[in-house]
Design a protein around this motif. Structure first.
Motif, short mmCIF file in Angstrom:
data_model
loop_
_atom_site.label_atom_id
_atom_site.label_comp_id
_atom_site.label_asym_id
_atom_site.label_seq_id
_atom_site.Cartn_x
_atom_site.Cartn_y
_atom_site.Cartn_z
N THR A 209 0.84 -1.20 0.00
CA THR A 209 0.00 0.00 0.00
C THR A 209 0.87 1.24 0.00
OG1 THR A 209 -0.09 -0.01 2.43
CG2 THR A 209 -1.87 -1.13 1.26
N GLU A 210 2.12 1.05 0.40
CA GLU A 210 3.07 2.15 0.46
C GLU A 210 4.47 1.54 0.39
OE1 GLU A 210 3.90 5.86 3.57
OE2 GLU A 210 2.01 4.79 3.53
N PRO A 211 5.40 2.16 -0.30
CA PRO A 211 6.73 1.54 -0.44
C PRO A 211 7.46 1.51 0.90
CG PRO A 211 6.77 3.79 -1.26
CD PRO A 211 5.33 3.47 -0.98
N PRO A 212 8.26 0.45 1.15
CA PRO A 212 9.10 0.44 2.34
C PRO A 212 9.93 1.73 2.35
CG PRO A 212 9.18 -1.68 1.25
CD PRO A 212 8.47 -0.75 0.32
N THR A 213 10.17 2.26 3.53
CA THR A 213 10.87 3.54 3.65
C THR A 213 11.94 3.47 4.73
OG1 THR A 213 8.89 4.76 2.97
CG2 THR A 213 10.60 6.02 4.10
N VAL A 214 13.11 4.02 4.42
CA VAL A 214 14.18 4.14 5.40
C VAL A 214 14.25 5.58 5.86
CG1 VAL A 214 16.69 4.08 5.78
CG2 VAL A 214 15.56 2.23 4.52
N TYR A 215 14.28 5.76 7.18
CA TYR A 215 14.39 7.10 7.76
C TYR A 215 15.76 7.23 8.39
CZ TYR A 215 13.69 10.92 11.14
OH TYR A 215 13.81 12.07 11.87
N VAL A 216 16.48 8.27 8.00
CA VAL A 216 17.80 8.55 8.56
C VAL A 216 17.78 9.97 9.10
CG1 VAL A 216 20.28 8.70 8.12
CG2 VAL A 216 18.90 7.02 6.86
N GLU A 217 17.95 10.10 10.38
CA GLU A 217 17.89 11.42 11.01
C GLU A 217 19.27 12.07 11.02
OE1 GLU A 217 16.31 13.54 15.17
OE2 GLU A 217 16.41 11.36 14.97
N GLY A 218 19.34 13.33 10.55
CA GLY A 218 20.60 14.07 10.54
C GLY A 218 20.54 15.25 11.50
N PHE A 219 21.64 15.88 11.71
CA PHE A 219 21.71 17.01 12.65
C PHE A 219 20.97 18.22 12.11
CE2 PHE A 219 24.22 20.45 14.86
CZ PHE A 219 23.72 20.19 16.11
N THR A 220 20.99 18.40 10.79
CA THR A 220 20.33 19.57 10.19
C THR A 220 19.15 19.19 9.30
OG1 THR A 220 21.90 19.55 8.35
CG2 THR A 220 22.44 20.94 10.24
N GLY A 221 18.80 17.91 9.25
CA GLY A 221 17.68 17.49 8.42
C GLY A 221 17.60 15.98 8.37
N SER A 222 16.55 15.47 7.76
CA SER A 222 16.33 14.02 7.71
C SER A 222 16.20 13.53 6.29
CB SER A 222 15.05 13.68 8.49
OG SER A 222 15.13 14.15 9.82
N LEU A 223 16.51 12.25 6.09
CA LEU A 223 16.39 11.62 4.78
C LEU A 223 15.30 10.56 4.81
CD1 LEU A 223 20.12 10.96 3.80
CD2 LEU A 223 18.63 12.73 2.86
N TYR A 224 14.51 10.50 3.74
CA TYR A 224 13.53 9.44 3.54
C TYR A 224 13.92 8.74 2.25
CZ TYR A 224 10.68 11.69 7.13
OH TYR A 224 10.23 12.22 8.31
N LEU A 225 14.29 7.48 2.36
CA LEU A 225 14.77 6.73 1.20
C LEU A 225 13.78 5.62 0.86
CD1 LEU A 225 18.45 6.33 2.49
CD2 LEU A 225 17.54 8.15 1.03
N ASP A 226 13.42 5.48 -0.42
CA ASP A 226 12.47 4.44 -0.78
C ASP A 226 12.77 3.76 -2.12
OD1 ASP A 226 11.82 6.50 -2.49
OD2 ASP A 226 9.65 6.31 -2.21
N LYS A 227 13.93 4.04 -2.70
CA LYS A 227 14.29 3.35 -3.94
C LYS A 227 14.61 1.89 -3.64
CE LYS A 227 16.21 7.50 -6.13
NZ LYS A 227 17.44 8.15 -6.68
N THR A 228 14.31 1.04 -4.57
CA THR A 228 14.47 -0.40 -4.36
C THR A 228 15.89 -0.77 -3.92
OG1 THR A 228 12.77 -0.89 -6.01
CG2 THR A 228 14.27 -2.68 -5.42
N ASP A 229 16.90 -0.20 -4.60
CA ASP A 229 18.27 -0.55 -4.24
C ASP A 229 18.64 -0.03 -2.86
OD1 ASP A 229 18.15 2.08 -5.19
OD2 ASP A 229 20.22 2.07 -5.86
N GLU A 230 18.06 1.11 -2.46
CA GLU A 230 18.32 1.65 -1.13
C GLU A 230 17.71 0.76 -0.06
OE1 GLU A 230 18.36 6.42 -2.34
OE2 GLU A 230 16.47 5.45 -1.78
N ILE A 231 16.47 0.32 -0.28
CA ILE A 231 15.80 -0.56 0.68
C ILE A 231 16.55 -1.87 0.81
CG2 ILE A 231 13.68 -1.82 1.20
CD1 ILE A 231 13.51 1.25 1.50
N GLU A 232 16.98 -2.44 -0.31
CA GLU A 232 17.70 -3.71 -0.28
C GLU A 232 19.01 -3.59 0.50
OE1 GLU A 232 18.17 -4.72 -4.38
OE2 GLU A 232 16.14 -5.58 -4.55
N ARG A 233 19.68 -2.45 0.33
CA ARG A 233 20.96 -2.26 1.01
C ARG A 233 20.77 -2.13 2.53
NH1 ARG A 233 25.87 1.56 -1.19
NH2 ARG A 233 27.41 0.96 0.38
#
Length: 264
Positions: A209-233
């Motif tokens: 219903t929604e792509p798997p998502t990786v959340y990475v919190e940074g000091f000045t901002g956050s990343l939301y990653l959902d590309k297939t190769d990113e999720i696999e890694r």
């Protein structure tokens, strides 16, 4: 979707959630989307009106003054997730923190008065309801570096209480907490840094219903990653980190041992 997200300057997970009916949105967002999609003016106005009438908010929106926009998205994803895999190397994850531990961490940021600290602490603790909710509580797997257990946060009493709380949470059927001991040496988590991998419900025919998502919190901002190769890694990284950790019995024993030493 990627092209639309780029033109709207949104993340793909945000657009996915909107287009699959998983979240509400502001009328101004509807207007922006209609402009990108070339919708007629009359239809645009009608859809903007619907957005104003049907917008429903999660509990966290009441704390909009203390939750950054980027983290507002994270809380929404966390609420919707069926699986949360969390690796943390520095502090106890917010989803598992005691009020005293959370208050100490939140108070570390300069210029926060007592009222703001308490409101942020309340938000963090309220999030934890999802661990024990009656319907569709997510499966939560957490791996901590052993150093997190020994890093003083507040007093020894606060740390002992926090570690005992982890041991209690680990008894929940849907929560598993593991500790990577110093003796594990170099492992993938040292290179990846902390991250959260979230997965979501699937449809009747097995589609996300929604792509798997990786959340990475940074000091000045956050990343939301959902590309297939990113999720696999990140999925491979979590499996490796999990494999480097003590088993359930060993992790619980270590948590209680350190808590006992702090309580002396």
């Amino acid at each position: 979707m990627r092209a639309a997200a780029s033109k709207l300057e949104w993340s793909e997970p945000k657009l996915w959630r909107i287009e699959t009916g998983q979240t509400s949105l502001r009328s101004l967002d509807v207007e922006a989307m209609c402009k990108v999609y070339g919708a007629p003016a009359e239809l645009t106005q009608a859809l903007m009106g619907l957005a104003k009438e049907t917008k429903s908010k999660g509990w966290w929106h009441s704390y909009g003054d203390v939750i950054p926009d980027s983290f507002d998205l994270y809380v929404g994803l966390e609420e919707a997730a069926t699986s949360i895999q969390w690796y943390e190397s520095e502090v106890i994850p917010g989803l598992l923190q005691t009020p005293d531990y959370a208050r100490t961490v939140i108070g570390l940021v300069p210029d926060r008065d007592e009222e703001e600290i308490e409101r942020r602490t309340h938000v963090r603790i309220t999030r934890q309801v999802l661990l024990t909710r009656v319907t569709d509580a997510p499966k939560v797997d957490v791996v901590l570096n052993e150093g997190v257990l020994h890093r003083p946060v507040g007093s020894a009493k606060i740390m002992a209480g926090q570690l005992n709380r982890l041991a209690e949470l680990d008894e929940l059927d849907n929560v598993n907490i593991r500790v990577v001991p110093y003796s594990a040496g170099l492992h993938t988590g040292v290179m990846s840094g902390p991250f959260v991998l979230m997965r979501f419900p699937v449809t009747g025919d097995g589609r996300d219903t929604e792509p798997p998502t990786v959340y990475v919190e940074g000091f000045t901002g956050s990343l939301y990653l959902d590309k297939t190769d990113e999720i696999e890694r990140y999925d491979a990284a979590f499996k490796d980190i999990w494999g480097s950790a003590l088993d359930g019995t060993g992790s619980t024993r270590l948590l209680k041992q350190v808590a006992k030493e702090l309580g002396k």
